[in-house]
Design an enzyme around this catalytic site. Structure first.
Site, PDB file in Angstrom:
ATOM      1  N   ILE A 243       0.867  -1.170   0.000  1.00  0.00           N
ATOM      2  CA  ILE A 243       0.000   0.000   0.000  1.00  0.00           C
ATOM      3  C   ILE A 243       0.909   1.226   0.000  1.00  0.00           C
ATOM      4  O   ILE A 243       2.077   1.142   0.394  1.00  0.00           O
ATOM      5  CB  ILE A 243      -0.991   0.030   1.196  1.00  0.00           C
ATOM      6  CG1 ILE A 243      -0.258  -0.049   2.531  1.00  0.00           C
ATOM      7  CG2 ILE A 243      -1.993  -1.094   1.079  1.00  0.00           C
ATOM      8  CD1 ILE A 243      -1.197   0.042   3.736  1.00  0.00           C
ATOM      9  N   ASP A 244       0.394   2.347  -0.449  1.00  0.00           N
ATOM     10  CA  ASP A 244       1.212   3.543  -0.605  1.00  0.00           C
ATOM     11  C   ASP A 244       1.702   4.084   0.736  1.00  0.00           C
ATOM     12  O   ASP A 244       1.118   3.813   1.784  1.00  0.00           O
ATOM     13  CB  ASP A 244       0.417   4.643  -1.322  1.00  0.00           C
ATOM     14  CG  ASP A 244      -0.002   4.247  -2.727  1.00  0.00           C
ATOM     15  OD1 ASP A 244       0.702   3.417  -3.331  1.00  0.00           O
ATOM     16  OD2 ASP A 244      -1.014   4.776  -3.210  1.00  0.00           O
ATOM     17  N   LYS A 245       2.758   4.884   0.659  1.00  0.00           N
ATOM     18  CA  LYS A 245       3.351   5.487   1.854  1.00  0.00           C
ATOM     19  C   LYS A 245       2.306   6.179   2.719  1.00  0.00           C
ATOM     20  O   LYS A 245       2.260   5.991   3.937  1.00  0.00           O
ATOM     21  CB  LYS A 245       4.434   6.491   1.436  1.00  0.00           C
ATOM     22  CG  LYS A 245       5.000   7.316   2.586  1.00  0.00           C
ATOM     23  CD  LYS A 245       5.929   8.407   2.077  1.00  0.00           C
ATOM     24  CE  LYS A 245       6.382   9.310   3.219  1.00  0.00           C
ATOM     25  NZ  LYS A 245       7.200  10.436   2.735  1.00  0.00           N
TER      26      LYS A 245
ATOM     27  N   ARG B 278      -6.805   5.368  -6.217  1.00  0.00           N
ATOM     28  CA  ARG B 278      -6.586   6.797  -6.470  1.00  0.00           C
ATOM     29  C   ARG B 278      -6.830   7.146  -7.938  1.00  0.00           C
ATOM     30  O   ARG B 278      -7.474   8.156  -8.258  1.00  0.00           O
ATOM     31  CB  ARG B 278      -5.163   7.172  -6.045  1.00  0.00           C
ATOM     32  CG  ARG B 278      -4.920   6.935  -4.560  1.00  0.00           C
ATOM     33  CD  ARG B 278      -3.438   6.935  -4.208  1.00  0.00           C
ATOM     34  NE  ARG B 278      -2.851   8.260  -4.372  1.00  0.00           N
ATOM     35  CZ  ARG B 278      -1.546   8.508  -4.248  1.00  0.00           C
ATOM     36  NH1 ARG B 278      -0.701   7.506  -3.987  1.00  0.00           N
ATOM     37  NH2 ARG B 278      -1.091   9.739  -4.400  1.00  0.00           N
TER      38      ARG B 278
END
Length: 305
Positions: A136-138, A236
């Site tokens: 998963i993204d930062k 996103r």
């Protein structure tokens, strides 16, 4: 270290590069194609091209090339562990933490923390991404499954590929969505005009996101999203494409968005079968504090209007 996988009947006629990408999980198909071209992958003890169609009982063997990367140092970073046994962990990753070391992020990552906590992690993705099956993204917090051994890793990656691992997210998006549910089916690839961004690209990889409205506010909607696929920045990109970009998103959101320190998105739940026992497992975490505070503020704004 050499890894092996015998092709099953269900996997028959799949291209070897596609099958190996699915088996390994957090790796690009182009990287697998490079390994094939460089002779790091063998089928039945021989080299094959990326387009080779696998047959039942084929034995695929692969060993990752040696790298010159600096060894990753274990770091005593606190982990929020939701579940752990001899085969896997489920971790609630905090916002702001990168999953694994990369350019500009040599320490402070989830992998640094995992190496301090665990004696063993799967090695399928090489020394830079031990244990990492999916990312998963930062600035997206929430649940991540981590494999402690290669057998667990292959099984979890297969569940991702066959869509038997279910991942639910929650987000706050710009705009008021009038319908209750929706499905976004649009391929995702590198934006040809900006290689640092992903976009809806005709030649991209299949990507499917389901969403459901949880609450509506003045100019915003609280949604639940379920992934069928796991493309980079999928939610996103898909929510932007649908006309309802995620609030606070500096990359895909509108210029005027909420100052939240990143996209208002978190990985709420994971559901999959245990890689050794096949026992159904379900994990769920509460929204992070900033997310809850934003929802409370948006509700107050509605009540005042």
């Amino acid at each position: 270290m050499t890894n092996q996988h015998m092709v099953t009947e269900n996997e028959q006629n799949k291209r070897v590069d596609k099958l190996l990408t699915e088996l390994i999980g957090d790796i690009s198909r182009s990287q697998v194609q490079t390994w094939l071209a460089d002779g790091h992958v063998h089928v039945n003890n021989g080299r094959v091209k990326a387009h080779y169609k696998c047959q039942a009982e084929d034995m695929i063997e692969w060993s990752l090339p040696e790298t010159e990367e600096t060894a990753i140092e274990p770091e005593a970073i606190p982990l929020s562990i939701v579940y752990e046994d001899d085969d896997l962990l489920v971790v609630n990753k905090p916002r702001g933490m990168v999953i694994h070391p990369s350019a500009g992020h040599s320490n402070g990552t989830l992998v640094n923390a995992l190496l301090h906590h665990c004696d063993h992690l799967s090695e399928i993705n090489g020394p830079n991404r031990p244990g990492i099956v999916h990312r998963i993204d930062k600035d997206t917090s929430g649940l991540v499954a981590v494999a402690k051994n290669d057998q667990a890793h292959i099984n979890l990656a297969e569940q991702l590929s066959t869509k038997t691992m279910e991942r639910q997210y929650e987000a706050v998006v710009h705009g008021v969505i009038n319908h209750e549910t929706g499905l976004i089916d649009a391929p995702i690839g590198r934006d040809p005009n900006d290689r640092k961004r992903m976009g809806i690209v005709e030649t991209g990889k299949d990507a499917v996101t389901h969403f459901r409205v949880l609450a509506r506010f003045n100019g915003f909607t609280h949604v639940s999203c379920r992934l069928e696929t796991g493309r980079t920045h999928q939610i996103r990109v898909h929510m932007k494409y649908s006309g309802y970009p995620i609030a606070g998103d500096p990359k895909y959101g509108p210029r005027k968005t909420l100052d939240t320190g990143g996209q208002v998105l978190y990985a709420k739940s994971l559901q999959f079968n245990h890689p050794r026992t096949a026992e159904p497992l379900y994990f769920d975490v509460a929204a992070p504090e900033y997310f809850q505070e934003l929802l409370a503020q948006l509700k107050k704004d509605v009540d005042r209007s």
